[in-house]
Design a protein around this motif. Structure first.
Motif, PDB file in Angstrom:
ATOM      1  N   ILE A  36       0.844  -1.206   0.000  1.00  0.00           N
ATOM      2  CA  ILE A  36       0.000   0.000   0.000  1.00  0.00           C
ATOM      3  C   ILE A  36       0.877   1.253   0.000  1.00  0.00           C
ATOM      4  O   ILE A  36       0.578   2.227  -0.700  1.00  0.00           O
ATOM      5  CB  ILE A  36      -0.979  -0.029   1.182  1.00  0.00           C
ATOM      6  N   ALA A  37       1.992   1.221   0.736  1.00  0.00           N
ATOM      7  CA  ALA A  37       2.921   2.356   0.734  1.00  0.00           C
ATOM      8  C   ALA A  37       3.482   2.585  -0.667  1.00  0.00           C
ATOM      9  O   ALA A  37       3.632   3.734  -1.103  1.00  0.00           O
ATOM     10  CB  ALA A  37       4.053   2.122   1.735  1.00  0.00           C
ATOM     11  N   VAL A  38       3.768   1.506  -1.374  1.00  0.00           N
ATOM     12  CA  VAL A  38       4.254   1.629  -2.754  1.00  0.00           C
ATOM     13  C   VAL A  38       3.175   2.261  -3.631  1.00  0.00           C
ATOM     14  O   VAL A  38       3.452   3.172  -4.415  1.00  0.00           O
ATOM     15  CB  VAL A  38       4.686   0.256  -3.322  1.00  0.00           C
ATOM     16  N   LEU A  39       1.954   1.805  -3.483  1.00  0.00           N
ATOM     17  CA  LEU A  39       0.851   2.349  -4.286  1.00  0.00           C
ATOM     18  C   LEU A  39       0.646   3.836  -4.002  1.00  0.00           C
ATOM     19  O   LEU A  39       0.463   4.634  -4.931  1.00  0.00           O
ATOM     20  CB  LEU A  39      -0.427   1.560  -4.012  1.00  0.00           C
ATOM     21  N   VAL A  40       0.720   4.220  -2.753  1.00  0.00           N
ATOM     22  CA  VAL A  40       0.587   5.637  -2.386  1.00  0.00           C
ATOM     23  C   VAL A  40       1.732   6.438  -2.998  1.00  0.00           C
ATOM     24  O   VAL A  40       1.517   7.527  -3.551  1.00  0.00           O
ATOM     25  CB  VAL A  40       0.544   5.802  -0.846  1.00  0.00           C
ATOM     26  N   TRP A  41       2.928   5.902  -2.928  1.00  0.00           N
ATOM     27  CA  TRP A  41       4.079   6.586  -3.518  1.00  0.00           C
ATOM     28  C   TRP A  41       3.902   6.723  -5.028  1.00  0.00           C
ATOM     29  O   TRP A  41       4.164   7.791  -5.595  1.00  0.00           O
ATOM     30  CB  TRP A  41       5.362   5.820  -3.178  1.00  0.00           C
ATOM     31  N   LEU A  42       3.456   5.646  -5.678  1.00  0.00           N
ATOM     32  CA  LEU A  42       3.219   5.708  -7.123  1.00  0.00           C
ATOM     33  C   LEU A  42       2.201   6.790  -7.474  1.00  0.00           C
ATOM     34  O   LEU A  42       2.344   7.469  -8.491  1.00  0.00           O
ATOM     35  CB  LEU A  42       2.723   4.358  -7.649  1.00  0.00           C
ATOM     36  N   ALA A  43       1.195   6.942  -6.632  1.00  0.00           N
ATOM     37  CA  ALA A  43       0.165   7.957  -6.883  1.00  0.00           C
ATOM     38  C   ALA A  43       0.770   9.362  -6.911  1.00  0.00           C
ATOM     39  O   ALA A  43       0.250  10.244  -7.596  1.00  0.00           O
ATOM     40  CB  ALA A  43      -0.934   7.867  -5.834  1.00  0.00           C
ATOM     41  N   GLY A  44       1.858   9.552  -6.196  1.00  0.00           N
ATOM     42  CA  GLY A  44       2.537  10.842  -6.178  1.00  0.00           C
ATOM     43  C   GLY A  44       3.570  10.997  -7.280  1.00  0.00           C
ATOM     44  O   GLY A  44       4.253  12.021  -7.361  1.00  0.00           O
ATOM     45  N   GLU A  45       3.718   9.980  -8.101  1.00  0.00           N
ATOM     46  CA  GLU A  45       4.674   9.980  -9.215  1.00  0.00           C
ATOM     47  C   GLU A  45       3.895   9.757 -10.509  1.00  0.00           C
ATOM     48  O   GLU A  45       3.762   8.629 -10.986  1.00  0.00           O
ATOM     49  CB  GLU A  45       5.709   8.858  -9.017  1.00  0.00           C
ATOM     50  N   PRO A  46       3.343  10.826 -11.093  1.00  0.00           N
ATOM     51  CA  PRO A  46       2.442  10.677 -12.238  1.00  0.00           C
ATOM     52  C   PRO A  46       2.994   9.845 -13.402  1.00  0.00           C
ATOM     53  O   PRO A  46       2.269   9.039 -13.983  1.00  0.00           O
ATOM     54  CB  PRO A  46       2.174  12.116 -12.677  1.00  0.00           C
ATOM     55  N   GLU A  47       4.261  10.004 -13.728  1.00  0.00           N
ATOM     56  CA  GLU A  47       4.826   9.256 -14.849  1.00  0.00           C
ATOM     57  C   GLU A  47       4.841   7.753 -14.542  1.00  0.00           C
ATOM     58  O   GLU A  47       4.459   6.923 -15.378  1.00  0.00           O
ATOM     59  CB  GLU A  47       6.234   9.746 -15.159  1.00  0.00           C
ATOM     60  N   LEU A  48       5.268   7.412 -13.325  1.00  0.00           N
ATOM     61  CA  LEU A  48       5.302   6.001 -12.934  1.00  0.00           C
ATOM     62  C   LEU A  48       3.895   5.426 -12.800  1.00  0.00           C
ATOM     63  O   LEU A  48       3.651   4.281 -13.190  1.00  0.00           O
ATOM     64  CB  LEU A  48       6.069   5.827 -11.623  1.00  0.00           C
ATOM     65  N   MET A  49       2.990   6.211 -12.247  1.00  0.00           N
ATOM     66  CA  MET A  49       1.617   5.728 -12.103  1.00  0.00           C
ATOM     67  C   MET A  49       1.014   5.486 -13.481  1.00  0.00           C
ATOM     68  O   MET A  49       0.330   4.485 -13.698  1.00  0.00           O
ATOM     69  CB  MET A  49       0.766   6.709 -11.306  1.00  0.00           C
ATOM     70  N   ALA A  73      -0.789   1.675 -17.477  1.00  0.00           N
ATOM     71  CA  ALA A  73      -0.689   1.179 -18.853  1.00  0.00           C
ATOM     72  C   ALA A  73      -0.315  -0.299 -18.882  1.00  0.00           C
ATOM     73  O   ALA A  73      -0.889  -1.078 -19.652  1.00  0.00           O
ATOM     74  CB  ALA A  73       0.330   2.003 -19.633  1.00  0.00           C
ATOM     75  N   LEU A  74       0.614  -0.693 -18.041  1.00  0.00           N
ATOM     76  CA  LEU A  74       1.054  -2.091 -18.025  1.00  0.00           C
ATOM     77  C   LEU A  74      -0.009  -3.034 -17.479  1.00  0.00           C
ATOM     78  O   LEU A  74      -0.087  -4.189 -17.903  1.00  0.00           O
ATOM     79  CB  LEU A  74       2.340  -2.237 -17.212  1.00  0.00           C
ATOM     80  N   THR A  75      -0.812  -2.548 -16.556  1.00  0.00           N
ATOM     81  CA  THR A  75      -1.828  -3.407 -15.946  1.00  0.00           C
ATOM     82  C   THR A  75      -3.163  -3.348 -16.668  1.00  0.00           C
ATOM     83  O   THR A  75      -4.025  -4.189 -16.445  1.00  0.00           O
ATOM     84  CB  THR A  75      -2.068  -3.020 -14.475  1.00  0.00           C
ATOM     85  N   GLY A  76      -3.340  -2.333 -17.514  1.00  0.00           N
ATOM     86  CA  GLY A  76      -4.624  -2.167 -18.186  1.00  0.00           C
ATOM     87  C   GLY A  76      -5.694  -1.559 -17.297  1.00  0.00           C
ATOM     88  O   GLY A  76      -6.861  -1.508 -17.669  1.00  0.00           O
ATOM     89  N   LEU A  77      -5.285  -1.082 -16.138  1.00  0.00           N
ATOM     90  CA  LEU A  77      -6.229  -0.449 -15.214  1.00  0.00           C
ATOM     91  C   LEU A  77      -6.383   1.021 -15.545  1.00  0.00           C
ATOM     92  O   LEU A  77      -5.584   1.600 -16.276  1.00  0.00           O
ATOM     93  CB  LEU A  77      -5.738  -0.595 -13.772  1.00  0.00           C
ATOM     94  N   GLU A  78      -7.417   1.610 -14.979  1.00  0.00           N
ATOM     95  CA  GLU A  78      -7.618   3.049 -15.057  1.00  0.00           C
ATOM     96  C   GLU A  78      -7.666   3.567 -13.622  1.00  0.00           C
ATOM     97  O   GLU A  78      -8.008   2.823 -12.700  1.00  0.00           O
ATOM     98  CB  GLU A  78      -8.917   3.360 -15.783  1.00  0.00           C
ATOM     99  N   ALA A  79      -7.329   4.832 -13.460  1.00  0.00           N
ATOM    100  CA  ALA A  79      -7.284   5.410 -12.119  1.00  0.00           C
ATOM    101  C   ALA A  79      -8.604   5.237 -11.378  1.00  0.00           C
ATOM    102  O   ALA A  79      -8.618   4.995 -10.168  1.00  0.00           O
ATOM    103  CB  ALA A  79      -6.900   6.883 -12.200  1.00  0.00           C
ATOM    104  N   ASN A  80      -9.714   5.313 -12.101  1.00  0.00           N
ATOM    105  CA  ASN A  80     -11.010   5.245 -11.430  1.00  0.00           C
ATOM    106  C   ASN A  80     -11.397   3.830 -10.996  1.00  0.00           C
ATOM    107  O   ASN A  80     -12.360   3.666 -10.257  1.00  0.00           O
ATOM    108  CB  ASN A  80     -12.112   5.854 -12.308  1.00  0.00           C
ATOM    109  N   ASN A  81     -10.668   2.799 -11.428  1.00  0.00           N
ATOM    110  CA  ASN A  81     -11.000   1.458 -10.960  1.00  0.00           C
ATOM    111  C   ASN A  81      -9.890   0.819 -10.127  1.00  0.00           C
ATOM    112  O   ASN A  81      -9.932  -0.372  -9.845  1.00  0.00           O
ATOM    113  CB  ASN A  81     -11.429   0.542 -12.115  1.00  0.00           C
ATOM    114  N   LEU A  82      -8.932   1.623  -9.704  1.00  0.00           N
ATOM    115  CA  LEU A  82      -7.848   1.118  -8.864  1.00  0.00           C
ATOM    116  C   LEU A  82      -8.366   0.582  -7.537  1.00  0.00           C
ATOM    117  O   LEU A  82      -7.910  -0.450  -7.061  1.00  0.00           O
ATOM    118  CB  LEU A  82      -6.831   2.222  -8.575  1.00  0.00           C
ATOM    119  N   ARG A  83      -9.300   1.276  -6.941  1.00  0.00           N
ATOM    120  CA  ARG A  83      -9.820   0.849  -5.639  1.00  0.00           C
ATOM    121  C   ARG A  83     -10.450  -0.541  -5.737  1.00  0.00           C
ATOM    122  O   ARG A  83     -10.222  -1.395  -4.891  1.00  0.00           O
ATOM    123  CB  ARG A  83     -10.844   1.851  -5.105  1.00  0.00           C
TER     124      ARG A  83
END
Length: 88
Positions: free
Chosen positions: A9-22, A27-37
């Motif tokens: 979860i700490a990694v996910l929170v950190w990724l959220a603060g790194e727009p390029e990495l997020m 893109a790699l997972t095929g997810l969208e920000a609105n369905n991450l939860r």
């Protein structure tokens, strides 16, 4: 296993603060920000987050430096989640 989940979860929170990495993660997972939860509730998601981080050493080291986390902590968390039945 709670520590492993907390690390992921700490990694996910950190990724959220790194727009390029997020963006790359999404893109790699095929997810969208609105369905991450919703995706976070799926088996394997947290192990996948750690796997993403561990797949690129500079990113792993950036996370570790930013959060004062040892790389071994991330590795142990990944192993705990995969060993608990999660899949990367």
């Amino acid at each position: 296993m709670a520590d492993a989940e907390d690390t992921a979860i700490a990694v996910l929170v950190w990724l959220a603060g790194e727009p390029e990495l997020m963006g790359r993660f999404l893109a790699l997972t095929g997810l969208e920000a609105n369905n991450l939860r919703d995706a976070a509730q799926e088996p394997g998601f947290l192990a996948g987050v750690l796997g993403f981080l561990m797949s690129h050493e500079p990113t792993l080291m950036d996370f570790c430096a930013a959060t004062d986390t040892k790389p071994e902590t991330v590795t142990r968390a990944f192993q705990a989640l995969v060993g608990a039945g999660e899949t990367p």
